[in-house]
Design a protein around this motif. Structure first.
Motif, PDB file in Angstrom:
ATOM      1  N   LEU A   1       0.693  -1.102   0.099  1.00 26.18           N
ATOM      2  CA  LEU A   1      -0.092  -0.133  -0.121  1.00 26.18           C
ATOM      3  C   LEU A   1       0.921   1.437   0.081  1.00 26.18           C
ATOM      4  CD1 LEU A   1      -3.001  -0.834   2.512  1.00 26.18           C
ATOM      5  CD2 LEU A   1      -3.129  -0.508  -0.054  1.00 26.18           C
ATOM      6  N   VAL A   2       1.956   1.227   0.833  1.00 26.68           N
ATOM      7  CA  VAL A   2       2.841   2.211   0.857  1.00 26.68           C
ATOM      8  C   VAL A   2       3.423   2.531  -0.423  1.00 26.68           C
ATOM      9  CG1 VAL A   2       4.899   3.245   2.087  1.00 26.68           C
ATOM     10  CG2 VAL A   2       3.311   2.312   3.222  1.00 26.68           C
ATOM     11  N   ALA A   3       3.968   1.723  -1.169  1.00 24.36           N
ATOM     12  CA  ALA A   3       4.440   1.729  -2.442  1.00 24.36           C
ATOM     13  C   ALA A   3       3.314   1.935  -3.665  1.00 24.36           C
ATOM     14  CB  ALA A   3       5.169   0.400  -2.592  1.00 24.36           C
ATOM     15  N   GLY A   4       2.118   2.081  -3.240  1.00 25.59           N
ATOM     16  CA  GLY A   4       1.039   2.196  -4.237  1.00 25.59           C
ATOM     17  C   GLY A   4       0.656   1.040  -4.780  1.00 25.59           C
ATOM     18  N   ARG A   5       0.702  -0.164  -4.333  1.00 23.97           N
ATOM     19  CA  ARG A   5       0.160  -1.486  -4.838  1.00 23.97           C
ATOM     20  C   ARG A   5      -0.915  -1.984  -4.142  1.00 23.97           C
ATOM     21  NH1 ARG A   5       5.697  -2.194  -5.244  1.00 23.97           N
ATOM     22  NH2 ARG A   5       5.629  -3.437  -3.601  1.00 23.97           N
ATOM     23  N   PRO A   6      -2.207  -2.242  -4.328  1.00 20.50           N
ATOM     24  CA  PRO A   6      -2.591  -2.323  -5.907  1.00 20.50           C
ATOM     25  C   PRO A   6      -2.943  -0.812  -6.054  1.00 20.50           C
ATOM     26  CG  PRO A   6      -4.292  -3.211  -4.905  1.00 20.50           C
ATOM     27  CD  PRO A   6      -3.165  -2.974  -3.703  1.00 20.50           C
ATOM     28  N   ARG A   7      -3.209  -0.291  -7.372  1.00 21.14           N
ATOM     29  CA  ARG A   7      -3.382   1.074  -7.536  1.00 21.14           C
ATOM     30  C   ARG A   7      -5.021   1.374  -7.316  1.00 21.14           C
ATOM     31  NH1 ARG A   7      -3.170   2.424 -13.693  1.00 21.14           N
ATOM     32  NH2 ARG A   7      -4.126   4.240 -13.180  1.00 21.14           N
ATOM     33  N   PHE A   8      -5.879   0.168  -7.072  1.00 25.98           N
ATOM     34  CA  PHE A   8      -7.281   0.236  -6.616  1.00 25.98           C
ATOM     35  C   PHE A   8      -7.259  -0.599  -5.478  1.00 25.98           C
ATOM     36  CE2 PHE A   8      -7.275   1.595 -11.115  1.00 25.98           C
ATOM     37  CZ  PHE A   8      -7.891   2.777 -10.833  1.00 25.98           C
ATOM     38  N   VAL A   9      -7.961  -0.268  -4.321  1.00 27.67           N
ATOM     39  CA  VAL A   9      -8.047  -1.329  -3.327  1.00 27.67           C
ATOM     40  C   VAL A   9      -9.115  -2.098  -3.272  1.00 27.67           C
ATOM     41  CG1 VAL A   9      -8.281  -1.199  -0.539  1.00 27.67           C
ATOM     42  CG2 VAL A   9      -7.080   0.520  -1.912  1.00 27.67           C
ATOM     43  N   PRO A  10      -9.066  -3.509  -3.114  1.00 25.39           N
ATOM     44  CA  PRO A  10     -10.419  -4.231  -3.079  1.00 25.39           C
ATOM     45  C   PRO A  10     -11.029  -4.378  -2.030  1.00 25.39           C
ATOM     46  CG  PRO A  10      -8.241  -5.659  -2.961  1.00 25.39           C
ATOM     47  CD  PRO A  10      -7.912  -4.182  -3.123  1.00 25.39           C
ATOM     48  N   ARG A  11     -12.130  -4.714  -1.885  1.00 21.15           N
ATOM     49  CA  ARG A  11     -13.137  -4.653  -0.624  1.00 21.15           C
ATOM     50  C   ARG A  11     -12.906  -5.848   0.443  1.00 21.15           C
ATOM     51  NH1 ARG A  11     -15.600  -1.031   2.970  1.00 21.15           N
ATOM     52  NH2 ARG A  11     -17.455  -1.822   3.679  1.00 21.15           N
ATOM     53  N   LEU A  12     -11.494  -5.796   0.901  1.00 23.24           N
ATOM     54  CA  LEU A  12     -11.078  -6.927   1.769  1.00 23.24           C
ATOM     55  C   LEU A  12     -11.065  -6.191   3.173  1.00 23.24           C
ATOM     56  CD1 LEU A  12      -8.356  -8.694  -0.454  1.00 23.24           C
ATOM     57  CD2 LEU A  12     -10.754  -9.597   0.287  1.00 23.24           C
ATOM     58  N   GLY A  13     -11.218  -7.208   4.193  1.00 25.94           N
ATOM     59  CA  GLY A  13     -11.059  -6.745   5.527  1.00 25.94           C
ATOM     60  C   GLY A  13     -10.330  -7.650   6.513  1.00 25.94           C
TER      61      GLY A  13
ATOM     62  N   ALA B   1      -6.305 -13.989  19.014  1.00 23.59           N
ATOM     63  CA  ALA B   1      -5.577 -12.655  19.178  1.00 23.59           C
ATOM     64  C   ALA B   1      -5.813 -11.780  18.247  1.00 23.59           C
ATOM     65  CB  ALA B   1      -3.849 -12.976  19.284  1.00 23.59           C
ATOM     66  N   ALA B   2      -6.723 -10.883  18.417  1.00 24.74           N
ATOM     67  CA  ALA B   2      -7.049  -9.931  17.459  1.00 24.74           C
ATOM     68  C   ALA B   2      -7.539  -8.647  18.111  1.00 24.74           C
ATOM     69  CB  ALA B   2      -8.289 -10.341  16.565  1.00 24.74           C
ATOM     70  N   GLY B   3      -7.487  -7.445  17.557  1.00 20.90           N
ATOM     71  CA  GLY B   3      -7.982  -6.142  18.176  1.00 20.90           C
ATOM     72  C   GLY B   3      -9.197  -5.949  16.955  1.00 20.90           C
ATOM     73  N   ASP B   4      -9.069  -4.879  16.391  1.00 21.38           N
ATOM     74  CA  ASP B   4     -10.342  -4.371  15.791  1.00 21.38           C
ATOM     75  C   ASP B   4     -10.069  -4.809  14.089  1.00 21.38           C
ATOM     76  OD1 ASP B   4     -11.341  -3.165  17.879  1.00 21.38           O
ATOM     77  OD2 ASP B   4     -10.182  -1.201  17.396  1.00 21.38           O
ATOM     78  N   PHE B   5     -11.504  -4.931  13.566  1.00 20.82           N
ATOM     79  CA  PHE B   5     -11.552  -5.220  12.154  1.00 20.82           C
ATOM     80  C   PHE B   5     -11.364  -3.939  11.344  1.00 20.82           C
ATOM     81  CE2 PHE B   5     -14.028  -5.594   8.284  1.00 20.82           C
ATOM     82  CZ  PHE B   5     -13.508  -7.127   7.794  1.00 20.82           C
ATOM     83  N   GLN B   6     -10.528  -3.951  10.261  1.00 20.35           N
ATOM     84  CA  GLN B   6     -10.274  -2.880   9.357  1.00 20.35           C
ATOM     85  C   GLN B   6     -10.642  -3.404   7.942  1.00 20.35           C
ATOM     86  OE1 GLN B   6      -8.471   0.625  10.579  1.00 20.35           O
ATOM     87  NE2 GLN B   6     -10.383  -0.073  11.572  1.00 20.35           N
ATOM     88  N   TRP B   7     -11.370  -2.638   7.287  1.00 20.32           N
ATOM     89  CA  TRP B   7     -11.228  -2.854   5.597  1.00 20.32           C
ATOM     90  C   TRP B   7      -9.775  -2.207   5.285  1.00 20.32           C
ATOM     91  CZ3 TRP B   7     -14.918  -5.890   3.841  1.00 20.32           C
ATOM     92  CH2 TRP B   7     -15.910  -6.232   4.330  1.00 20.32           C
ATOM     93  N   MET B   8      -9.536  -2.713   4.019  1.00 23.03           N
ATOM     94  CA  MET B   8      -8.129  -2.411   3.511  1.00 23.03           C
ATOM     95  C   MET B   8      -8.277  -0.850   2.987  1.00 23.03           C
ATOM     96  SD  MET B   8      -6.418  -4.610   0.437  1.00 23.03           S
ATOM     97  CE  MET B   8      -4.654  -4.197   0.092  1.00 23.03           C
ATOM     98  N   GLU B   9      -9.530  -0.529   2.636  1.00 14.59           N
ATOM     99  CA  GLU B   9      -9.403   1.101   2.162  1.00 14.59           C
ATOM    100  C   GLU B   9      -9.511   2.110   3.596  1.00 14.59           C
ATOM    101  OE1 GLU B   9     -13.924   1.913   1.162  1.00 14.59           O
ATOM    102  OE2 GLU B   9     -13.526  -0.281   1.125  1.00 14.59           O
ATOM    103  N   ASP B  10      -9.908   1.503   4.838  1.00  8.32           N
ATOM    104  CA  ASP B  10      -9.677   2.260   6.059  1.00  8.32           C
ATOM    105  C   ASP B  10      -8.181   2.289   6.181  1.00  8.32           C
ATOM    106  OD1 ASP B  10     -12.483   2.422   6.171  1.00  8.32           O
ATOM    107  OD2 ASP B  10     -12.696   0.539   7.191  1.00  8.32           O
TER     108      ASP B  10
END
Length: 336
Positions: free
Chosen positions: A204-216, A245-254
């Motif tokens: 993501l920091v490198a700009g990949r992918p160009r568009f973010v899929p709806r994955l969480g 062991a898990a904190g909060d759920f986050q969508w990739m776009e978040d």
């Protein structure tokens, strides 16, 4: 404190932070490596966090070979079995993942039992407690995932079957056993190798992918995960238990939005637009990277880490802190 803890797979992302957590608590640590030539690099990577590393030693052991494990276990009170092979060069099918993970786990457990280790804590995966996606059931420690469920890729199948085999093997043994089941593990990196799920942040920091899929993802900070391993290792009430062991759920776009907001100029390449789910489903059969993700598109499955919070005092830090600390460490590492 004279107790020694064996940590398997000492070059790994989670394993290095487990070593840090153990050293900070006064334990002696012995880490297994397939190649002892990597020992000094591991030592250098954790020294900035721990300071002195004189209580850290190394042992040569390979999950796919018997030799070396008896010597590695000698004198150890506890074992954190963190290592898991990601398949073999000879194949990309299910067995290429499952056989090394299951056989390696049983090899470690057998050696630990023979050595009279007090307790082994094994790293599994939250997916190992995930019910069918359309079931409406909550992922908790009472669930056992079906390895034939199409939602799981080969790596997650290997974690499911390795944990099952481990619990079966440890029945009736004097050595105590517990498992920790993490979600997506992010957080600051100590090395650029064996990054696992951190590659999501790196891309993501490198700009990949160009568009973010709806994955969480259900996110856990690697530092919180390492501390939970150590607590599960020593707490009397953890014996014979599984802990998600898990904190909060986050969508990739978040996650992408957090990176853009928190990184300033370093976040300029982070993608801003979502990739339409219908298009991802259309392309998924043609892409080895997308195909395993197709069942999870647009789904926020229910999961709880209440047991770890209640029994072991697990208190995960905010996801934004985890994501930004992860990204900053990757950026700093690239600049060095």
């Amino acid at each position: 404190m004279n107790e020694t803890v064996l940590v398997t797979g000492g070059t790994g992302f989670v394993a290095r932070w487990c070593i840090v957590s153990l050293l900070e608590r006064g334990f002696n640590v012995r880490a297994t490596l397939r190649y002892l030539e990597k020992a000094e690099a591991v030592r250098r990577s954790i020294a900035p966090v721990t300071g002195a590393t004189d209580r850290l030693s190394f042992a040569k052991a390979d999950l796919m070979r018997d030799d070396g494990w008896a010597e590695a276990m000698d004198g150890c009170t506890y074992v954190l079995h963190v290592a898991s092979p990601l398949g073999t060069p000879k194949g990309s099918g299910r067995d290429a993942y499952v056989l090394p993970a299951r056989e390696g786990t049983l090899r470690v457990l057998s050696a630990a039992v023979d050595a009279g280790v007090r307790r082994v804590v094994m790293t599994s995966a939250a997916a190992a407690a995930r019910p069918p996606l359309a079931s409406g059931l909550v992922s908790d420690e009472t669930r056992w995932a079906d390895p034939d469920d199409p939602q799981f890729d080969n790596y997650r199948v290997s974690k499911i079957l390795a944990e099952r085999a481990a619990w079966t093997f440890m029945e009736g043994k004097a050595t105590e056993f517990a498992t920790v089941l993490p979600g997506a593990v992010f957080g600051p990196v100590l090395s650029s190798e064996n990054l696992g799920s951190v590659k999501i942040i790196s891309d993501l920091v490198a700009g990949r992918p160009r568009f973010v899929p709806r994955l969480g993802f259900w996110v856990v900070d690697v530092r919180d995960l390492a501390d939970l391993h150590v607590t599960a290792m020593t707490a009397p009430e953890a014996a014979g238990e599984r802990f998600i062991a898990a904190g909060d759920f986050q969508w990739m776009e978040d996650i992408a939005a957090t990176l853009r907001a928190g990184l300033g100029a370093d976040g300029r390449k982070v993608p801003k637009r979502r990739l339409p789910t219908a298009l991802v489903r259309l392309l998924a059969p043609l892409s080895p990277d997308l195909k395993p993700l197709a069942p999870l598109l647009g789904r926020k499955f229910a999961l709880t880490s209440e047991k770890a919070r209640r029994v072991l005092g697990f208190s995960p830090r905010p996801v934004s802190t985890t994501v930004l600390d992860c990204a900053h460490s990757l950026i700093d590492s690239a600049r060095r």
